[in-house]
Write a protein that holds these residues in place. Structure first.
Motif, mmCIF file in Angstrom:
data_model
loop_
_atom_site.group_PDB
_atom_site.id
_atom_site.type_symbol
_atom_site.label_atom_id
_atom_site.label_comp_id
_atom_site.label_asym_id
_atom_site.label_seq_id
_atom_site.Cartn_x
_atom_site.Cartn_y
_atom_site.Cartn_z
ATOM 1 N N PRO A 1 0.828 -1.219 0.000
ATOM 2 C CA PRO A 1 0.000 0.000 0.000
ATOM 3 C C PRO A 1 0.862 1.269 0.000
ATOM 4 O O PRO A 1 1.990 1.283 0.505
ATOM 5 C CB PRO A 1 -0.795 -0.099 1.306
ATOM 6 N N HIS A 2 0.307 2.324 -0.556
ATOM 7 C CA HIS A 2 0.925 3.645 -0.474
ATOM 8 C C HIS A 2 -0.170 4.693 -0.636
ATOM 9 O O HIS A 2 -1.329 4.361 -0.916
ATOM 10 C CB HIS A 2 2.033 3.827 -1.533
ATOM 11 N N GLN A 3 0.193 5.930 -0.487
ATOM 12 C CA GLN A 3 -0.770 6.997 -0.724
ATOM 13 C C GLN A 3 -0.055 8.209 -1.278
ATOM 14 O O GLN A 3 1.148 8.395 -1.069
ATOM 15 C CB GLN A 3 -1.519 7.363 0.565
ATOM 16 N N PHE A 4 -0.800 9.017 -1.999
ATOM 17 C CA PHE A 4 -0.244 10.250 -2.527
ATOM 18 C C PHE A 4 -0.068 11.266 -1.397
ATOM 19 O O PHE A 4 -0.826 11.269 -0.420
ATOM 20 C CB PHE A 4 -1.170 10.860 -3.580
ATOM 21 N N THR A 5 0.911 12.125 -1.544
ATOM 22 C CA THR A 5 1.047 13.287 -0.673
ATOM 23 C C THR A 5 0.201 14.403 -1.272
ATOM 24 O O THR A 5 0.411 14.799 -2.426
ATOM 25 C CB THR A 5 2.512 13.737 -0.579
ATOM 26 N N THR A 6 -0.765 14.894 -0.524
ATOM 27 C CA THR A 6 -1.681 15.904 -1.040
ATOM 28 C C THR A 6 -1.706 17.121 -0.124
ATOM 29 O O THR A 6 -1.335 17.046 1.049
ATOM 30 C CB THR A 6 -3.106 15.347 -1.174
ATOM 31 N N ALA A 7 -2.144 18.246 -0.670
ATOM 32 C CA ALA A 7 -2.278 19.478 0.092
ATOM 33 C C ALA A 7 -3.357 20.334 -0.556
ATOM 34 O O ALA A 7 -3.761 20.100 -1.707
ATOM 35 C CB ALA A 7 -0.943 20.239 0.148
ATOM 36 N N THR A 8 -3.814 21.335 0.182
ATOM 37 C CA THR A 8 -4.917 22.165 -0.299
ATOM 38 C C THR A 8 -4.541 23.033 -1.488
ATOM 39 O O THR A 8 -5.417 23.567 -2.172
ATOM 40 C CB THR A 8 -5.436 23.066 0.833
ATOM 41 N N ASP A 9 -3.241 23.194 -1.767
ATOM 42 C CA ASP A 9 -2.837 23.988 -2.923
ATOM 43 C C ASP A 9 -2.889 23.198 -4.224
ATOM 44 O O ASP A 9 -2.534 23.711 -5.282
ATOM 45 C CB ASP A 9 -1.431 24.562 -2.722
ATOM 46 N N GLY A 10 -3.345 21.949 -4.167
ATOM 47 C CA GLY A 10 -3.423 21.113 -5.362
ATOM 48 C C GLY A 10 -2.319 20.100 -5.488
ATOM 49 O O GLY A 10 -2.284 19.321 -6.449
ATOM 50 N N THR A 11 -1.412 20.062 -4.510
ATOM 51 C CA THR A 11 -0.321 19.084 -4.539
ATOM 52 C C THR A 11 -0.864 17.664 -4.569
ATOM 53 O O THR A 11 -1.771 17.310 -3.826
ATOM 54 C CB THR A 11 0.576 19.250 -3.295
ATOM 55 N N SER A 12 -0.283 16.831 -5.424
ATOM 56 C CA SER A 12 -0.566 15.399 -5.447
ATOM 57 C C SER A 12 0.666 14.707 -6.018
ATOM 58 O O SER A 12 0.866 14.663 -7.231
ATOM 59 C CB SER A 12 -1.804 15.075 -6.288
ATOM 60 N N THR A 13 1.502 14.182 -5.127
ATOM 61 C CA THR A 13 2.768 13.595 -5.541
ATOM 62 C C THR A 13 3.000 12.279 -4.813
ATOM 63 O O THR A 13 2.302 11.944 -3.857
ATOM 64 C CB THR A 13 3.948 14.537 -5.223
ATOM 65 N N ILE A 14 4.019 11.555 -5.282
ATOM 66 C CA ILE A 14 4.498 10.369 -4.577
ATOM 67 C C ILE A 14 5.995 10.269 -4.836
ATOM 68 O O ILE A 14 6.497 10.733 -5.881
ATOM 69 C CB ILE A 14 3.751 9.096 -5.034
ATOM 70 N N ASP A 15 6.714 9.696 -3.886
ATOM 71 C CA ASP A 15 8.163 9.532 -4.012
ATOM 72 C C ASP A 15 8.449 8.433 -5.031
ATOM 73 O O ASP A 15 8.099 7.268 -4.811
ATOM 74 C CB ASP A 15 8.739 9.164 -2.643
ATOM 75 N N PRO A 16 9.092 8.747 -6.157
ATOM 76 C CA PRO A 16 9.327 7.714 -7.173
ATOM 77 C C PRO A 16 10.241 6.603 -6.693
ATOM 78 O O PRO A 16 10.084 5.447 -7.095
ATOM 79 C CB PRO A 16 9.946 8.495 -8.344
ATOM 80 N N ASP A 17 11.207 6.930 -5.835
ATOM 81 C CA ASP A 17 12.100 5.883 -5.336
ATOM 82 C C ASP A 17 11.379 4.955 -4.371
ATOM 83 O O ASP A 17 11.725 3.769 -4.261
ATOM 84 C CB ASP A 17 13.332 6.505 -4.684
ATOM 85 N N GLN A 18 10.384 5.473 -3.665
ATOM 86 C CA GLN A 18 9.532 4.608 -2.845
ATOM 87 C C GLN A 18 8.830 3.586 -3.720
ATOM 88 O O GLN A 18 8.756 2.399 -3.384
ATOM 89 C CB GLN A 18 8.498 5.450 -2.098
ATOM 90 N N VAL A 19 8.324 4.020 -4.869
ATOM 91 C CA VAL A 19 7.629 3.106 -5.773
ATOM 92 C C VAL A 19 8.599 2.092 -6.366
ATOM 93 O O VAL A 19 8.272 0.911 -6.519
ATOM 94 C CB VAL A 19 6.890 3.884 -6.879
ATOM 95 N N VAL A 20 9.804 2.517 -6.692
ATOM 96 C CA VAL A 20 10.816 1.567 -7.166
ATOM 97 C C VAL A 20 11.036 0.472 -6.128
ATOM 98 O O VAL A 20 11.073 -0.725 -6.455
ATOM 99 C CB VAL A 20 12.144 2.287 -7.469
#
Length: 490
Positions: free
Chosen positions: A46-65
């Protein structure tokens, strides 16, 4: 219902290892030559995106690797040496990672839901003929595509932008880190908004708009052209690694929506409605995208940011107090139900308003949590209906609608709401991990072309109730009125 899975002892060789990087987890599974999942040979991180009220939606690519590496290690066991002929990977679409000269990520992975480049979208719409861009690339100008994201990065992080040697999708980066080489599948390239949908090459005009050169992007490969690479796992010696594809293409293939007569409804964290066509459509309606997926086929459809995400928001923030949600969804429609535009993280199809936010209308002191739940899920169904109306303009009235995804399994009664809103029968596909299944099937087309594939399991058809047609027509009209007043007019 038959058990679609098969024990390893009964699995037909060659096997395929399928990998899926989704919005909530990375998954992997083994599939036999008939396309059946092998029992007790799957793994999930499992994982989740990092989100914020400014529209941020990211994930660490090395975590996914690291997640994919863990999955491959768990599944590519030594006793399988010589049996696995292919490794196939899909990811959520419209991802972006900036990579430095050392092959390491210089940026987070920006996901399709990151809307911080909304201002750049507005600027591009003032500079370009969006209709012409859509006809050329198959995509509108939107925050989920890369032209605006590149401009945003260039303007807000110029030193990082200048330091990036290569730009790639998340799946390409995974391959680069695991194999030392990479390429981009046609569908993944199409989802960037930078591909000429007719030629299958990078579009020079959109590259110029984004401020990147073709040399900074990967070689485009059709799904039947594996990478020239060997991995460090002994069990995968000789296995072919296929270029990364998008989850949208994989989802259609995985549920059997692989021809122009069948529409796929995907309902997971985000959602989509898609049909695989064998010809490049001449003209596209303004609300749809058209992604080239291989040398001859295109995927036509529209995407919704918020399907399962809308349901999750309700469950976490609205007092439902153990309500039987199935009864709420199967109850007769109530005119007092609030009207909801379910744009919790912006809109893609059909209006492409990246900055849109959810709107709740008709809420009174008498409105209950269950009524708000019903109204929101009606709003999601009506969002699909807006896509269906434009699909019909190009593909005609299709013969079958197949539905899959987490929401169809967690909230199966919602499919009746969907059938009523569409005014058409909806057939649920009951196999799990249909996206993984589709990714495996695409690889099997190359490594096991002569083997008959096992049919997928489906559930009872949800037929639209004629007596509810007037209610949903009224709801659709209210939706459009609210949309014009608040979203389009904002």
């Amino acid at each position: 219902m038959s058990d679609f899975r098969v024990p390893l002892a009964d699995a037909l060789d060659p096997l395929v290892l399928a990998l899926d990087v989704g919005s909530t987890a990375s998954r992997g599974g083994l599939y036999d030559a008939a396309g059946r999942p092998v029992l007790q040979h799957r793994h999930k991180v499992p994982h989740q995106f990092t989100t914020a009220t400014d529209g941020t939606s990211t994930i660490d690519p090395d975590q996914v690797v690291a997640e994919v590496e863990e999955i491959v290690t768990a599944l590519a066991r030594p006793e399988l040496t010589g049996r696995i002929a292919g490794v196939a990977l899909d990811t959520f679409a419209s991802s972006l990672v900036g990579v430095g000269p050392d092959g390491r990520a210089l940026t987070p992975c920006f996901t399709y839901a990151d809307s911080r480049c909304a201002a750049q979208v507005v600027a591009l719409r003032a500079e370009l003929d969006e209709r012409e861009v859509q006809q050329r690339t198959g995509t509108r100008l939107h925050s989920s595509y890369l032209a605006a994201r590149f401009r945003w990065l260039r303007e807000t992080a110029p030193s990082t932008f200048a330091a990036v040697e290569r730009w790639m999708s998340l799946g390409e980066y995974v391959h680069l880190r695991l194999l030392g080489t990479t390429a981009v599948g046609t569908s993944t390239a199409a989802w960037t908004g930078l591909l000429d949908r007719r030629t299958g090459a990078w579009d020079p005009g959109m590259l110029e708009v984004g401020g990147v050169g073709a040399e900074q992007l990967s070689e485009i490969r059709t799904p039947d052209r594996p990478l020239e690479a060997e991995s460090r796992w002994p069990a995968l010696r000789g296995a072919r690694w296929f270029p990364v594809i998008t989850d949208g293409l994989a989802s259609n293939l995985g549920i059997g929506a692989d021809d122009p007569s069948t529409v796929a409804v995907a309902a997971a964290t985000s959602g989509a409605m898609r049909v695989l066509v064998s010809e490049v459509p001449d003209v596209l309606p303004p609300g749809l995208w058209c992604y080239r997926v291989d040398a001859t086929r295109s995927l036509l459809g529209g995407a919704l940011n918020d399907v399962g995400r809308a349901a999750t928001w309700l469950e976490e923030n609205v007092r439902l107090d153990g309500t039987d949600l199935g009864r709420v969804l199967t109850a007769e429609p109530d005119p007092g139900t609030p009207s909801v535009l379910p744009y919790f993280s912006g809109e893609r199809s059909t209006g492409w308003a990246a900055g849109a936010r959810a709107l709740l209308a008709g809420v009174s002191a008498a409105t209950t949590g269950p009524m708000l739940f019903r109204g929101t899920m009606e709003g999601v169904a009506l969002s699909y209906a807006r896509v269906a109306a434009q699909l019909q303009q190009v593909a005609g009235r299709t013969q079958r609608i197949l539905a899959s995804g987490r929401v169809t399994q967690d909230l199966p009664d919602w499919l009746q709401v969907l059938a009523d809103a569409l005014g058409a029968p909806v057939v649920p596909v009951t196999i799990k991990r249909s996206t993984l299944h589709g990714t495996a099937l695409l690889a099997l087309d190359t490594v096991a072309p002569g083997v008959e594939r096992a049919p997928v399991d489906v559930g009872p058809t949800h037929q639209p109730v004629p007596a509810r047609a007037a209610y949903y027509a009224d709801r659709a009209a209210r939706y459009e009125d609210l949309y014009r007043a608040v979203v389009a007019g904002g």
